[in-house]
Design a protein around this motif. Sequence first.
Motif, PDB file in Angstrom:
ATOM      1  N   SER A  33       0.825  -1.213   0.000  1.00  0.00           N
ATOM      2  CA  SER A  33       0.000   0.000   0.000  1.00  0.00           C
ATOM      3  C   SER A  33       0.857   1.259   0.000  1.00  0.00           C
ATOM      4  N   MET A  34       1.956   1.234   0.714  1.00  0.00           N
ATOM      5  CA  MET A  34       2.846   2.403   0.743  1.00  0.00           C
ATOM      6  C   MET A  34       3.432   2.677  -0.638  1.00  0.00           C
ATOM      7  N   PRO A  39       3.756   8.341  -4.817  1.00  0.00           N
ATOM      8  CA  PRO A  39       3.776   9.696  -5.398  1.00  0.00           C
ATOM      9  C   PRO A  39       3.000  10.724  -4.565  1.00  0.00           C
ATOM     10  N   LEU A  40       1.909  10.291  -3.990  1.00  0.00           N
ATOM     11  CA  LEU A  40       1.115  11.202  -3.161  1.00  0.00           C
ATOM     12  C   LEU A  40       1.817  11.515  -1.847  1.00  0.00           C
ATOM     13  N   ILE A  41       2.465  10.514  -1.279  1.00  0.00           N
ATOM     14  CA  ILE A  41       3.220  10.714  -0.038  1.00  0.00           C
ATOM     15  C   ILE A  41       4.356  11.702  -0.285  1.00  0.00           C
ATOM     16  N   ARG A  42       5.080  11.493  -1.368  1.00  0.00           N
ATOM     17  CA  ARG A  42       6.215  12.361  -1.699  1.00  0.00           C
ATOM     18  C   ARG A  42       5.765  13.803  -1.874  1.00  0.00           C
ATOM     19  N   ALA A  43       4.677  14.010  -2.593  1.00  0.00           N
ATOM     20  CA  ALA A  43       4.178  15.365  -2.830  1.00  0.00           C
ATOM     21  C   ALA A  43       3.677  16.015  -1.534  1.00  0.00           C
ATOM     22  N   LEU A  52      12.375   9.550  -0.179  1.00  0.00           N
ATOM     23  CA  LEU A  52      11.313   8.546  -0.106  1.00  0.00           C
ATOM     24  C   LEU A  52      11.904   7.143  -0.224  1.00  0.00           C
ATOM     25  N   GLY A  53      12.867   6.976  -1.132  1.00  0.00           N
ATOM     26  CA  GLY A  53      13.540   5.682  -1.261  1.00  0.00           C
ATOM     27  C   GLY A  53      14.268   5.300   0.015  1.00  0.00           C
ATOM     28  N   LEU A  54      14.887   6.264   0.666  1.00  0.00           N
ATOM     29  CA  LEU A  54      15.573   6.014   1.939  1.00  0.00           C
ATOM     30  C   LEU A  54      14.565   5.577   3.008  1.00  0.00           C
ATOM     31  N   ALA A  55      13.444   6.254   3.066  1.00  0.00           N
ATOM     32  CA  ALA A  55      12.419   5.882   4.049  1.00  0.00           C
ATOM     33  C   ALA A  55      11.870   4.487   3.766  1.00  0.00           C
ATOM     34  N   PHE A  56      11.635   4.168   2.512  1.00  0.00           N
ATOM     35  CA  PHE A  56      11.129   2.836   2.174  1.00  0.00           C
ATOM     36  C   PHE A  56      12.164   1.765   2.477  1.00  0.00           C
ATOM     37  N   THR A 167      -7.560  10.469   0.823  1.00  0.00           N
ATOM     38  CA  THR A 167      -6.144  10.837   0.798  1.00  0.00           C
ATOM     39  C   THR A 167      -5.290   9.608   1.089  1.00  0.00           C
ATOM     40  N   TRP A 168      -3.999   9.716   0.859  1.00  0.00           N
ATOM     41  CA  TRP A 168      -3.101   8.594   1.165  1.00  0.00           C
ATOM     42  C   TRP A 168      -3.105   8.305   2.657  1.00  0.00           C
ATOM     43  N   ARG A 169      -3.264   9.339   3.459  1.00  0.00           N
ATOM     44  CA  ARG A 169      -3.246   9.159   4.908  1.00  0.00           C
ATOM     45  C   ARG A 169      -4.426   8.312   5.393  1.00  0.00           C
ATOM     46  N   SER A 170      -5.570   8.530   4.853  1.00  0.00           N
ATOM     47  CA  SER A 170      -6.740   7.753   5.292  1.00  0.00           C
ATOM     48  C   SER A 170      -6.850   6.401   4.610  1.00  0.00           C
TER      49      SER A 170
END
Length: 172
Positions: A33-34, A39-43, A52-56, A167-170
């Motif tokens: 899911s992440m 793309p939405l998380i990054r924005a 984002l790659g580091l976090a993943f 949203t990506w958060r929900s």
Amino acid sequence: MKKLRSRLAYAPPAIVLALLCAMYFLYFVDRVSMSTAAPLIRADLKITNTQLGLAFSAFAIPYAFFQLVGGWIGDRLGPRLTLAICCAIVGISTILTSAVTGIASLFLLRLALGFGEGAGFPTATRAMASWTPKSNWGFAQGLVHSFARIGNAVTPPLMAGLLVFSTWRSSL
């Protein structure tokens, strides 16, 4: 007292197997899911692709480490307690991911997710060996692994549908 405890400790193999299938399914839904929402998380967090790659990738190191350590912990504490702790870590880190404010909190929650999931899989194998008759070990292992792959397969279209309406958060 010991007889009562042993009765309470008994769980039918089919129930244990069903719970492990659900765990494998949800662990893989959580992972995929992440990526679908990336793309939405990054924005939203205003971070770079590299960040984002580091976090993943923060997920991978504790995940790999806790495949070993978590298996040992599962052998010492038993599969019930260890899996309960693992599932709690995965659930809490997933819920808190929807509240991240930047790269640091995303990175830390991905680390936590790696700890929880890493210890979960070897401990699940321990649970299968404890509760499933030896003659069914191959079937049980194949079944739970199938649920993991089903989680991988169904998550992108489910997430895409959720992201149309929320949203990506929900959606996490």
